[in-house]
Every structure is written in structure tokens, then in C-alpha cells.
Design a protein around this motif. Structure first.
Motif, PDB file in Angstrom:
ATOM      1  N   ASN A   2      -8.789   6.260  -9.730  1.00 49.99           N
ATOM      2  CA  ASN A   2      -9.105   5.258 -10.634  1.00 49.99           C
ATOM      3  C   ASN A   2      -7.780   4.781 -11.106  1.00 49.99           C
ATOM      4  O   ASN A   2      -7.574   3.358 -11.627  1.00 49.99           O
ATOM      5  CB  ASN A   2     -10.160   5.646 -11.687  1.00 49.99           C
ATOM      6  N   PHE A   3      -6.957   5.573 -11.502  1.00 55.30           N
ATOM      7  CA  PHE A   3      -5.398   5.147 -11.825  1.00 55.30           C
ATOM      8  C   PHE A   3      -4.856   3.886 -10.878  1.00 55.30           C
ATOM      9  O   PHE A   3      -4.426   2.831 -11.564  1.00 55.30           O
ATOM     10  CB  PHE A   3      -4.616   6.325 -11.843  1.00 55.30           C
ATOM     11  N   VAL A   4      -4.945   4.121  -9.877  1.00 54.76           N
ATOM     12  CA  VAL A   4      -4.440   3.137  -8.807  1.00 54.76           C
ATOM     13  C   VAL A   4      -5.578   2.060  -8.475  1.00 54.76           C
ATOM     14  O   VAL A   4      -5.027   1.141  -8.547  1.00 54.76           O
ATOM     15  CB  VAL A   4      -3.946   3.969  -7.560  1.00 54.76           C
ATOM     16  N   GLY A   5      -6.554   2.486  -8.639  1.00 50.01           N
ATOM     17  CA  GLY A   5      -7.656   1.541  -8.099  1.00 50.01           C
ATOM     18  C   GLY A   5      -7.998   0.382  -9.124  1.00 50.01           C
ATOM     19  O   GLY A   5      -7.783  -0.706  -8.683  1.00 50.01           O
ATOM     20  N   LEU A   6      -8.116   0.736 -10.486  1.00 44.98           N
ATOM     21  CA  LEU A   6      -8.351  -0.122 -11.496  1.00 44.98           C
ATOM     22  C   LEU A   6      -7.191  -0.851 -11.759  1.00 44.98           C
ATOM     23  O   LEU A   6      -7.031  -1.903 -12.273  1.00 44.98           O
ATOM     24  CB  LEU A   6      -9.025   0.620 -12.677  1.00 44.98           C
ATOM     25  N   GLY A   7      -5.960  -0.126 -11.853  1.00 43.80           N
ATOM     26  CA  GLY A   7      -4.707  -0.696 -12.254  1.00 43.80           C
ATOM     27  C   GLY A   7      -4.380  -1.624 -11.230  1.00 43.80           C
ATOM     28  O   GLY A   7      -3.838  -3.068 -11.319  1.00 43.80           O
ATOM     29  N   SER A   8      -4.655  -1.544  -9.958  1.00 48.19           N
ATOM     30  CA  SER A   8      -4.568  -2.475  -8.927  1.00 48.19           C
ATOM     31  C   SER A   8      -5.398  -3.940  -9.034  1.00 48.19           C
ATOM     32  O   SER A   8      -4.879  -4.901  -8.778  1.00 48.19           O
ATOM     33  CB  SER A   8      -4.848  -1.821  -7.658  1.00 48.19           C
ATOM     34  N   VAL A   9      -6.587  -3.612  -9.433  1.00 51.28           N
ATOM     35  CA  VAL A   9      -7.378  -4.661  -9.550  1.00 51.28           C
ATOM     36  C   VAL A   9      -6.804  -6.103 -10.607  1.00 51.28           C
ATOM     37  O   VAL A   9      -6.852  -6.845 -10.418  1.00 51.28           O
ATOM     38  CB  VAL A   9      -8.826  -4.252 -10.065  1.00 51.28           C
ATOM     39  N   LEU A  10      -6.233  -5.236 -11.700  1.00 51.33           N
ATOM     40  CA  LEU A  10      -5.627  -5.975 -12.587  1.00 51.33           C
ATOM     41  C   LEU A  10      -4.445  -6.638 -12.266  1.00 51.33           C
ATOM     42  O   LEU A  10      -4.465  -7.986 -12.208  1.00 51.33           O
ATOM     43  CB  LEU A  10      -5.182  -5.255 -13.898  1.00 51.33           C
ATOM     44  N   VAL A  11      -3.579  -6.147 -11.550  1.00 51.57           N
ATOM     45  CA  VAL A  11      -2.305  -6.794 -11.217  1.00 51.57           C
ATOM     46  C   VAL A  11      -2.583  -7.708  -9.917  1.00 51.57           C
ATOM     47  O   VAL A  11      -1.902  -8.976  -9.785  1.00 51.57           O
ATOM     48  CB  VAL A  11      -1.264  -5.882 -10.763  1.00 51.57           C
TER      49      VAL A  11
END
Length: 447
Positions: free
Chosen positions: A260-269
Motif C-alpha cells: 500500500n505504501f507504493v500503491g496509494l502513494g502512486s495513486v496520488l502522484v
């Protein structure tokens, strides 16, 4: 009657998941109207997920002590009132505060809806089927969130994104009061010191990243140490530490946090990149994000079947390596490249996460005794939410303001390289800690 209860609980869970993603497409628009910079926009996202992660286990404990029907009704009331406050927000600070209250309502709803379903469907097979429907409907919120958000933002503005929750919450509350019978309360206590130190640790860590403030990082470490000490001494700990002694559970929870660190961070950027760098309108940006969500939803049941047959390790390792390759594709993005360069990252990352989700939950609860499987699943869910909150903070801080296109693209390159490295390390960790096969028991969905 039971079908109506299941539908009502699914509606509550759908809202919880929807508000994880629905706001992302609205960020550029509300940022412009509320004069919010990227750090403030990050808080609009993480204000919800930090509180949800910190209070998730407490929400389950409150349901055990006070009754899950009452806690679900309270969660619906808090969530609905906070959604209305979000829709009325006149400043970024107001919106962030309302989002935090939304997270508190979601922390009551998520474990409460699952517990009501478990009590309504006591048979093992029918419970597994009902919880599978619950999990499947909640997964639909992932692609529905950006698409619905994009349509609302472009046609009616960002405020209806939050107002939409209010009538749904009201209908769900009326149905819950009429359909769900009062449950038997269990003797016990709620671990208030544990909840407070957990919230302080996670909130301080996120603040340290977003505000680039070292003292907040030190406070986060101190609060984390205090949390462990409190849990060791508590008669009714929010986080039973013996459950973390399983090497597989510890590894699976760390992998979940990294996911989720990568998944949700990616959604933002990626949302900021599509709207502020590529100048896509909200609906176009929402449609462009669908390849990051649809494969994940479709692969969820497939991953569950593969895990049942081959064990969780192959799916976890394959998903992580696919995701690492997807994030390395960000190195191909330049100030002049378009959507088609980003598309392979969206699609392959979604496939990787689709393979991961069911497998890491299975691995997280496999070694827990049957009577503690629900708690083990809650710990895994909290790890995912906490990882997602930290991911949004870190990704937004590294990418910076999307208006500075060259700097933002350089930030994407850095995030791609670091994310690939993180997921590769997570794959190695999975090989070392996760069993080849699930040992000795058939598992039910845990949410």
C-alpha cells in the motif's frame, strides 16, 4: 432478511473504501479553489487514512465490548456528519480536520460491518460466501472512486464528492436499525492508551515526512516505543504482541505495508501528473487511471484460488516482482512524454497488486489460532492502511509541486527506482518468511 443485512453492510464498507480513492481526482480542483499546496493536499488524503489505520483495531474492540450493531450505527453517523463537514469546507485546514473525523467513522465501520456479517451468517461455508461478497463489493470501490470523482468534479465541482455520502449513510443507518438485531455485549475493556500512542506514532511519522520536521520524527519513534510498552503491559491490548511472533505473519504484514505504501502513494502522484502535467480534465484523468484498478479487482478472486492451490508465496513474490518492474518503467517518463508511456506502469502494477492482496491476507492469518484469526486479519488491514498513509506522505514529498514539470518528473524517476527496490526487498522477505503452503486449515476472507 439476511440478504438485506448483507447488502446494508456492504454499502457501509463500500463507502469506507470509496473515500480512500474518490478524493484523489478532485485534488487539483479543490487545491485551486481552497488555495492548497501539495503538502495540504497530501493531508486531505492521509488525514483520513492515518486515523483509519490508527483506530481500526480499537473499532473492532469497541464492537466486542459495546455491541457491533451500535458501533456500526455510530460509525455511520460519524462518517455522514464528517462527509457533510467536508462538503461545507471553506479552507484546507477545515477539510483536513473533517477528513480525519471521516477516518474515525470508517474505523468503526470496517470491522463492525464484517462482524455483523459474521454474526448473521454463522455457518462456515455461508459466512465465507457472504464475506467474499462483502470483500468483492468493497473492491469495486477502487475503480469506482476515481471514475465517480472525475464525473462529479467535472460536472458539479468537488463538494458533491463528499455530499454523495450523506444520503447513502442515512439510508444505511435506517436499514441497520431496522434489520440488524442488538448483539450480546462481551465483557472487556478498550485499550485507550494503545490507541492514543498508535495514533501519535503514525500521525507524527506522516507529519515528519510532509513537513520535513525532524522533531516530529523523533516524537514518532518515542510514541512507537511507548506503544510497544503499553501493549506489553495491557490486560486487553489493541495489538496482541504474541501474534507478531509468527515469522510468516510479521513478513506478510511488512509486505502488506510495502504494497500500500507504493500503491496509494502512486495513486496520488499519478493523478497529479495526469491533471497538472498532462493537462487532462477530471473525467479523462479518472478514465486514464482505470488500468490501475480494474485488473486488481478482476484478479482478486483468481489470486484467492491460486493461493488456495499453491500457497501464498508464489503469488506474493510474482506480484512484487511485477510491481517492481512496473515502477522501473517510470524512468522512461520525461517532460514531453505522454500517457502511453505511463500506461504500462498502471497496468502491470495493478496486476501485481491483484496477485498480492488475497495472498498476503492469507499469509498474515495462517499461523493464528482460529479464535484469533479476526484479530490477525485486523492487524494486517491496519498495516496496509498505515503503509498507505506513509506512502502518500513520502510520494507527495518526493514528487513536489506538479507545476514545476521538470522537477516533478525527476521526482517520479526517484520514486520509480526506490519503489522497485522496496518491492524487490519485500519479495526477498517473502521468500524467507512465507510458507510454501497454508498449513493445516482452510481460511475465510478477513477483509
Amino acid at each position: 432478511m439476511r440478504t438485506a443485512i448483507l447488502f446494508t453492510m456492504c454499502a457501509g464498507m463500500f463507502l469506507v473504501q470509496l473515500d480512500v480513492t474518490v478524493v484523489n481526482v478532485a485534488l487539483p480542483t479543490l487545491g485551486s479553489e481552497l488555495h492548497a499546496d501539495v503538502p495540504q493536499l497530501q493531508w486531505v488524503v492521509v488525514g483520513y487514512s492515518v486515523v483509519l489505520a490508527a483506530l481500526l483495531l480499537t473499532g473492532g474492540a469497541l464492537g466486542d465490548v459495546l455491541g457491533h450493531r451500535g458501533v456500526v450505527l455510530t460509525g455511520l453517523g460519524v462518517f455522514g456528519a464528517a462527509s457533510a463537514a467536508c462538503g461545507l469546507a471553506q479552507s484546507a485546514g477545515w477539510l483536513v480536520a473533517a477528513r480525519a473525523v471521516q477516518g474515525a467513522g470508517a474505523a468503526l465501520l470496517l470491522p463492525g460491518t464484517m462482524a455483523v456479517i459474521a454474526g448473521t451468517f454463522p455457518g462456515r461455508t455461508e459466512r465465507a460466501r457472504a464475506l467474499g461478497i462483502w470483500a468483492g463489493i468493497s473492491a469495486l470501490a477502487l475503480p469506482a472512486g476515481p471514475l465517480l470523482g472525475g464525473i462529479l468534479v467535472q460536472t458539479a465541482g468537488w463538494r458533491p464528492v463528499f455530499w454523495l455520502n450523506v444520503p447513502i449513510v442515512a439510508a444505511a443507518a435506517v436499514a441497520t436499525r431496522r434489520l440488524v438485531p442488538p448483539d450480546v455485549r462481551k465483557p472487556g475493556r478498550v485499550d485507550v492508551p494503545g490507541a492514543a500512542t498508535a495514533a501519535l506514532a503514525l500521525g507524527s511519522a506522516v507529519y515528519a515526512v510532509i513537513a520535513k520536521t525532524p522533531w516530529a520524527g523523533l516524537l514518532a519513534v518515542a510514541a512507537a516505543v511507548a506503544f510497544v510498552l503499553v501493549e506489553r503491559r495491557s490486560a486487553a491490548p489493541m495489538l496482541p504482541l504474541p501474534l507478531l511472533r509468527s515469522r510468516q505473519a510479521a513478513g506478510a504484514n511488512l509486505v502488506s505495508a510495502a504494497m500500500n505504501f507504493v500503491g496509494l502513494g502512486s495513486v496520488l502522484v499519478f493523478t497529479l501528473y495526469l491533471q497538472d502535467v498532462l493537462r487532462a480534465d477530471p473525467i479523462a484523468a479518472a478514465a486514464a487511471m482505470l488500468p490501475m484498478f480494474v485488473p486488481m479487482v478482476l484478479l482478486g478472486p483468481v489470486s484467492g484460488r491460486l493461493t488456495a492451490r499453491f500457497g501464498p508465496r508464489p503469488q506474493i513474490v510474482t506480484g512484487l516482482l511485477l510491481g517492481a518492474a512496473a515502477m522501473l518503467n517510470l524512468l522512461r517518463i520525461g517532460p514531453g512524454t505522454g500517457y502511453w508511456t505511463l500506461l504500462p506502469t498502471l497496468f502491470v502494477l495493478s496486476i501485481g497488486m491483484g496477485l498480492l492482496t488475497a495472498a498476503v491476507v492469507t499469509a498474515a492469518v495462517a499461523d493464528a489460532p482460529d479464535e484469533r484469526a479476526g484479530i490477525a486479519g485486523g492487524i494486517n488491514n491496519a498495516a496496509r492502511q498505515a503503509g498507505g498513509a506513509l506512502g502518500v506522505a513520502v510520494f507527495g514529498a518526493v514528487a513536489g509541486e506538479p507545476g514545476a514539470r521538470a522537477s516533478f518528473v525527476h521526482g517520479l524517476h526517484t520514486l520509480g527506482f526506490v519503489s522497485a527496490g522496496l518491492w524487490f526487498v519485500a519479495a526477498v522477505l517473502a521468500v524467507v518468511t512465507v510458507h510454501r503452503r497454508v498449513r493445516g486449515k482452510r481460511l475465510e476472507p478477513t477483509g
